[in-house]
Design an enzyme around this catalytic site. Structure first.
Site, PDB file in Angstrom:
ATOM      1  N   ASP A  68       0.812  -1.212   0.000  1.00  0.00           N
ATOM      2  CA  ASP A  68       0.000   0.000   0.000  1.00  0.00           C
ATOM      3  C   ASP A  68       0.850   1.269   0.000  1.00  0.00           C
ATOM      4  O   ASP A  68       2.086   1.212   0.142  1.00  0.00           O
ATOM      5  CB  ASP A  68      -0.973   0.002   1.201  1.00  0.00           C
ATOM      6  CG  ASP A  68      -0.353  -0.588   2.467  1.00  0.00           C
ATOM      7  OD1 ASP A  68       0.893  -0.601   2.564  1.00  0.00           O
ATOM      8  OD2 ASP A  68      -1.100  -1.041   3.335  1.00  0.00           O
ATOM      9  N   ASP A 137      -8.066  -3.059  14.124  1.00  0.00           N
ATOM     10  CA  ASP A 137      -9.438  -3.279  13.640  1.00  0.00           C
ATOM     11  C   ASP A 137      -9.509  -4.438  12.636  1.00  0.00           C
ATOM     12  O   ASP A 137     -10.531  -4.638  11.993  1.00  0.00           O
ATOM     13  CB  ASP A 137      -9.987  -1.986  13.006  1.00  0.00           C
ATOM     14  CG  ASP A 137      -9.178  -1.524  11.783  1.00  0.00           C
ATOM     15  OD1 ASP A 137      -8.217  -2.223  11.384  1.00  0.00           O
ATOM     16  OD2 ASP A 137      -9.515  -0.460  11.226  1.00  0.00           O
ATOM     17  N   HIS A 139      -7.634  -4.835   9.891  1.00  0.00           N
ATOM     18  CA  HIS A 139      -7.284  -4.578   8.488  1.00  0.00           C
ATOM     19  C   HIS A 139      -6.002  -5.301   8.076  1.00  0.00           C
ATOM     20  O   HIS A 139      -5.104  -5.518   8.894  1.00  0.00           O
ATOM     21  CB  HIS A 139      -7.217  -3.073   8.176  1.00  0.00           C
ATOM     22  CG  HIS A 139      -6.073  -2.328   8.785  1.00  0.00           C
ATOM     23  ND1 HIS A 139      -6.242  -1.202   9.548  1.00  0.00           N
ATOM     24  CD2 HIS A 139      -4.726  -2.513   8.727  1.00  0.00           C
ATOM     25  CE1 HIS A 139      -5.055  -0.756   9.925  1.00  0.00           C
ATOM     26  NE2 HIS A 139      -4.127  -1.526   9.440  1.00  0.00           N
ATOM     27  N   GLU A 144      -9.828  -1.628   5.233  1.00  0.00           N
ATOM     28  CA  GLU A 144     -10.484  -1.373   6.507  1.00  0.00           C
ATOM     29  C   GLU A 144     -11.743  -2.240   6.618  1.00  0.00           C
ATOM     30  O   GLU A 144     -12.214  -2.794   5.614  1.00  0.00           O
ATOM     31  CB  GLU A 144     -10.849   0.120   6.601  1.00  0.00           C
ATOM     32  CG  GLU A 144      -9.638   1.059   6.580  1.00  0.00           C
ATOM     33  CD  GLU A 144      -8.832   1.062   7.881  1.00  0.00           C
ATOM     34  OE1 GLU A 144      -8.839   0.063   8.620  1.00  0.00           O
ATOM     35  OE2 GLU A 144      -8.168   2.093   8.141  1.00  0.00           O
TER      36      GLU A 144
END
Ligand code: F6R
Length: 262
Positions: A68, A137, A139, A144
């Protein structure tokens, strides 16, 4: 199910990753490595660099694809993932920078940058080993919660939790943390041949438990690893602390046949 390996510390995890990459390179000197940024893979890269140095390995043909990149940071910004990958992977491993790719977060090309990136990965023959971290979370990459499990590389809006988790790289100033990133999709990540996910610390325990032992759901993106036929999850005791089946994972690893690689 992924293989779960519980380790004492990040060095032990890093060595397991380094051994897997070394074995791959023996067979394939132009292997394709999937690269992650963040804190989790740092020891893994260090261990690999040590082996490369000790064994005088030629890494000039090895190819790399980062997961990313932030949208809106110049590639030369010290916290861009291009700079981070150069600093933590390309230079220490002696890779050819021209063979290491990072998604392009520049505004002018964003509309097709994702599809271009996926095509480039495919044309390389696909990622052999993809190292992954996991967000609190759940990811992976910057997919996400709610990200399609079939997604390709594309723009995602970062959650406030991810932005505040990453503020530590931006002088703890949330305003400096970009709001968007271009990330390999979950579908892209699942096409890698071997996934190695690393998680350390108790702030990862909930995400690990949901992703490994919960249902497959886009709301815990790392649960997509359950769909992969060759996934290895390496966790320290703190990150493993909410797993119900922990004794079985330890038992299975302790009784692993010697011939079986990770
Ligand atoms: C980084 C990435 C992210 C991180 C995750 C965990 O390229 O794709 O998914 O792996 O945010 O970050 P750390 O390792 O810093 O806890």
């Amino acid at each position: 199910m992924a293989e779960i390996i519980v380790v004492a510390n990040e060095d032990e995890a890093g060595e397991i990753y380094a051994q897997a990459v070394m074995k791959l390179l023996e067979k394939k000197p132009n292997a394709v490595l999937g690269l992650a940024t963040g804190s989790s893979p740092l020891k893994a890269y260090e261990h690999l660099a040590q082996h490369v140095h000790d064994k005088h390995l030629d890494m000039s043909q090895v190819r790399g694809f980062a997961l990313d990149e932030y949208v809106g940071l110049e590639p030369t910004h010290p916290q861009s993932y291009r700079s981070t990958i150069t600093r933590t992977v390309v230079e220490p491993l002696g890779m050819n920078p021209d063979l290491v790719h990072v998604p392009n977060g520049a505004a002018e090309t964003l509309a097709h940058a994702g599809a271009d990136y996926d095509r480039m990965i495919e044309e390389s023959g696909g990622v052999d080993i993809q190292i992954l971290g996991i967000g609190a979370d759940g990811h992976i990459g910057f997919n996400e919660p709610g990200s399609s499990l079939a997604s390709g590389t594309r723009i995602k809006t970062l959650t406030q939790q991810t932005r505040s988790d990453n503020a530590r790289f931006f002088d703890d100033d949330l305003d400096q943390v970009p709001r968007h990133a271009i990330t390999q999709g979950i579908g892209t990540i699942l096409r890698a041949k071997h996934l190695i996910l690393l998680a350390f610390g108790d702030n990862k325990a909930e995400a690990i438990a949901h992703s490994i032992e919960g249902g497959v759901s886009s709301f815990w993106p790392a649960s997509a690893l359950q769909l992969h036929s060759h996934a290895t999850v390496i966790v320290d005791e703190a990150a493993a602390s909410k797993l119900h089946n922990l004794n079985y994972y330890r038992w299975a690893y302790e009784n692993k046949p010697e011939w079986q690689e990770i």
